[in-house]
Design a protein around this motif. Sequence first.
Motif, PDB file in Angstrom:
ATOM      1  N   ASN A   1      83.596   2.777   6.084  1.00 24.72           N
ATOM      2  CA  ASN A   1      83.803   3.880   7.012  1.00 24.72           C
ATOM      3  C   ASN A   1      84.553   5.033   6.337  1.00 24.72           C
ATOM      4  O   ASN A   1      84.203   6.197   6.540  1.00 24.72           O
ATOM      5  CB  ASN A   1      84.562   3.406   8.257  1.00 24.72           C
ATOM      6  CG  ASN A   1      84.677   4.515   9.273  1.00 24.72           C
ATOM      7  OD1 ASN A   1      83.682   5.031   9.768  1.00 24.72           O
ATOM      8  ND2 ASN A   1      85.906   4.911   9.573  1.00 24.72           N
TER       9      ASN A   1
ATOM     10  N   ARG B   1      84.478   5.842   3.222  1.00 24.71           N
ATOM     11  CA  ARG B   1      83.517   6.496   2.329  1.00 24.71           C
ATOM     12  C   ARG B   1      82.586   7.393   3.139  1.00 24.71           C
ATOM     13  O   ARG B   1      82.318   8.535   2.769  1.00 24.71           O
ATOM     14  CB  ARG B   1      82.723   5.444   1.567  1.00 24.71           C
ATOM     15  CG  ARG B   1      81.726   6.020   0.585  1.00 24.71           C
ATOM     16  CD  ARG B   1      81.104   4.911  -0.289  1.00 24.71           C
ATOM     17  NE  ARG B   1      80.044   5.465  -1.074  1.00 24.71           N
ATOM     18  CZ  ARG B   1      78.778   5.597  -0.665  1.00 24.71           C
ATOM     19  NH1 ARG B   1      78.426   5.153   0.519  1.00 24.71           N
ATOM     20  NH2 ARG B   1      77.864   6.142  -1.433  1.00 24.71           N
ATOM     21  N   HIS B   2      82.097   6.874   4.261  1.00 26.92           N
ATOM     22  CA  HIS B   2      81.202   7.654   5.115  1.00 26.92           C
ATOM     23  C   HIS B   2      81.908   8.908   5.650  1.00 26.92           C
ATOM     24  O   HIS B   2      81.330  10.005   5.625  1.00 26.92           O
ATOM     25  CB  HIS B   2      80.698   6.787   6.276  1.00 26.92           C
ATOM     26  CG  HIS B   2      79.881   7.543   7.260  1.00 26.92           C
ATOM     27  ND1 HIS B   2      78.581   7.930   7.014  1.00 26.92           N
ATOM     28  CD2 HIS B   2      80.182   8.006   8.491  1.00 26.92           C
ATOM     29  CE1 HIS B   2      78.117   8.597   8.054  1.00 26.92           C
ATOM     30  NE2 HIS B   2      79.068   8.654   8.964  1.00 26.92           N
TER      31      HIS B   2
ATOM     32  N   PHE C   1      80.920  12.743   5.038  1.00 29.58           N
ATOM     33  CA  PHE C   1      80.706  13.606   6.204  1.00 29.58           C
ATOM     34  C   PHE C   1      81.481  14.909   6.030  1.00 29.58           C
ATOM     35  O   PHE C   1      80.949  16.000   6.233  1.00 29.58           O
ATOM     36  CB  PHE C   1      81.143  12.865   7.473  1.00 29.58           C
ATOM     37  CG  PHE C   1      80.765  13.552   8.750  1.00 29.58           C
ATOM     38  CD1 PHE C   1      79.554  13.265   9.358  1.00 29.58           C
ATOM     39  CD2 PHE C   1      81.612  14.460   9.348  1.00 29.58           C
ATOM     40  CE1 PHE C   1      79.192  13.892  10.546  1.00 29.58           C
ATOM     41  CE2 PHE C   1      81.263  15.090  10.529  1.00 29.58           C
ATOM     42  CZ  PHE C   1      80.048  14.804  11.131  1.00 29.58           C
TER      43      PHE C   1
ATOM     44  N   THR D   1      83.511  13.189  12.633  1.00 29.32           N
ATOM     45  CA  THR D   1      82.413  12.272  12.972  1.00 29.32           C
ATOM     46  C   THR D   1      82.354  12.027  14.478  1.00 29.32           C
ATOM     47  O   THR D   1      81.266  11.930  15.047  1.00 29.32           O
ATOM     48  CB  THR D   1      82.549  10.936  12.231  1.00 29.32           C
ATOM     49  OG1 THR D   1      83.825  10.350  12.527  1.00 29.32           O
ATOM     50  CG2 THR D   1      82.417  11.112  10.726  1.00 29.32           C
TER      51      THR D   1
ATOM     52  N   VAL E   1      74.231  12.959   4.919  1.00 27.36           N
ATOM     53  CA  VAL E   1      75.387  12.049   4.951  1.00 27.36           C
ATOM     54  C   VAL E   1      74.907  10.605   5.082  1.00 27.36           C
ATOM     55  O   VAL E   1      75.394   9.715   4.377  1.00 27.36           O
ATOM     56  CB  VAL E   1      76.357  12.419   6.094  1.00 27.36           C
ATOM     57  CG1 VAL E   1      77.424  11.347   6.276  1.00 27.36           C
ATOM     58  CG2 VAL E   1      77.004  13.769   5.823  1.00 27.36           C
ATOM     59  N   THR E   2      73.973  10.379   5.985  1.00 23.96           N
ATOM     60  CA  THR E   2      73.425   9.024   6.139  1.00 23.96           C
ATOM     61  C   THR E   2      72.800   8.557   4.836  1.00 23.96           C
ATOM     62  O   THR E   2      73.051   7.438   4.374  1.00 23.96           O
ATOM     63  CB  THR E   2      72.393   8.991   7.286  1.00 23.96           C
ATOM     64  OG1 THR E   2      73.071   9.268   8.506  1.00 23.96           O
ATOM     65  CG2 THR E   2      71.715   7.628   7.380  1.00 23.96           C
TER      66      THR E   2
ATOM     67  N   THR F   1      75.525   7.827   2.276  1.00 22.47           N
ATOM     68  CA  THR F   1      76.266   6.611   2.623  1.00 22.47           C
ATOM     69  C   THR F   1      75.486   5.373   2.210  1.00 22.47           C
ATOM     70  O   THR F   1      76.051   4.415   1.678  1.00 22.47           O
ATOM     71  CB  THR F   1      76.562   6.577   4.134  1.00 22.47           C
ATOM     72  OG1 THR F   1      77.364   7.715   4.484  1.00 22.47           O
ATOM     73  CG2 THR F   1      77.305   5.302   4.524  1.00 22.47           C
TER      74      THR F   1
END
Length: 159
Positions: free
Chosen positions: A40, A42-43, A47, A57, A135-136, A139
Amino acid sequence: MSNNHSSTDTDQQPGSVTLTDRLETYRVDRQIGFYLRQANQRHVALFGEHMSERLTTTQWAALTKLRDIGPTSQNQLGRDTAMDVATIKGVVDRLVARGYVCSSPDPNDGRRLLLSVTKDGEDVIQRNLASALAVTDATLAPLTSGEQMMLIELLKKIC
């Protein structure tokens, strides 16, 4: 002589790990929560690098979900985005302050307010959709396409 005895963590099959073994070797950095938190983090960092408008987010989730479902109550939006009451209130307050969301009386229940995405909110969504997809992709980039699908399915299963 009876062979009746209760099962304990010493009555394990050969090669199995007992609860005692697990307790004695516990390390936080080997636990699922540790890995989920790191993933999370990292995501969220990705983002922040990709998205404009300084959206978080949770703000992005609320704004895009509200666009998807149309006018709805704050409580329903919180349920639909898996945010608790306090979190969704803060998120909505910030989106309203920025002019991305507005509230109006529910025509069917004068005690309730309905939230809607404003024109500025819709513009922000349109400007950032490609970034959200990037971003997705970033990730999930360390995984093969099969691993990506498997991860998503496994996460959905434990949610």
